[in-house]
Write a protein that holds these residues in place. Structure first.
Motif, mmCIF file in Angstrom:
data_model
loop_
_atom_site.group_PDB
_atom_site.id
_atom_site.type_symbol
_atom_site.label_atom_id
_atom_site.label_comp_id
_atom_site.label_asym_id
_atom_site.label_seq_id
_atom_site.Cartn_x
_atom_site.Cartn_y
_atom_site.Cartn_z
ATOM 1 N N ALA A 49 -3.552 5.649 7.337
ATOM 2 C CA ALA A 49 -2.223 6.274 7.335
ATOM 3 C C ALA A 49 -2.261 7.603 8.074
ATOM 4 C CB ALA A 49 -1.732 6.469 5.906
ATOM 5 N N TYR A 96 3.166 4.351 5.971
ATOM 6 C CA TYR A 96 2.192 3.376 6.463
ATOM 7 C C TYR A 96 1.930 2.376 5.352
ATOM 8 C CZ TYR A 96 -1.984 1.380 8.526
ATOM 9 O OH TYR A 96 -2.888 0.503 9.062
ATOM 10 N N ILE A 102 2.818 1.148 10.553
ATOM 11 C CA ILE A 102 3.895 2.097 10.267
ATOM 12 C C ILE A 102 5.186 1.323 10.034
ATOM 13 C CG2 ILE A 102 5.296 3.979 11.212
ATOM 14 C CD1 ILE A 102 2.805 4.875 12.768
#
Length: 130
Positions: A49, A96, A102
């Motif tokens: 992320a 994320y 994403i």
């Protein structure tokens, strides 16, 4: 002299045998294995992320965002990172999702990426035929 060396050798073998015995009888409990798996998943999610969202925000803001101002998520499937005051951007939000990438990228008031999260536990509904 030889008997002294032989006694030291036997003592060494004894210590090694006890050590091997302790290692052989010590096992990880199922709970410890589960905790280890959770920590690995959480660490991987956080790393991915931060890497992917930082790149996406950097492309939009034109400058490298460092530590997020806020972060949230369930630590197993998703993470949401928020940066405040990155270059000319007042607020950047990035979500994320593990195995999806994403799913949300919002920079100030512009939504650049927004993907619907799939429903868990079932097949996608089939389109109606008319």
């Amino acid at each position: 002299m030889e008997s002294q060396a032989f006694k030291l050798f036997l003592a060494f073998i004894g210590v090694m045998a006890v050590g091997f015995g302790i290692v052989a009888t010590t096992r990880e409990s199922p709970q410890e294995k589960l905790q280890g798996a959770f920590l690995q998943t959480s660490s991987l999610l956080s790393k991915l992320a931060l890497e992917k969202c930082t790149d996406a925000v950097r492309k939009e803001a034109g400058t490298h965002p460092y530590t997020p101002s806020e972060s949230s998520g369930d630590h197993t499937t998703n993470a949401t990172l928020i940066w405040n005051n990155v270059g000319t951007v007042k607020r950047a939000e990035c979500r994320y999702v593990m195995d999806q990438g994403i799913t949300l990228l919002r920079v100030d008031d512009r939504v650049l990426i927004e993907k619907e999260a799939p429903q868990l536990g079932g097949a996608a509904p089939k389109p109606a035929h008319h």
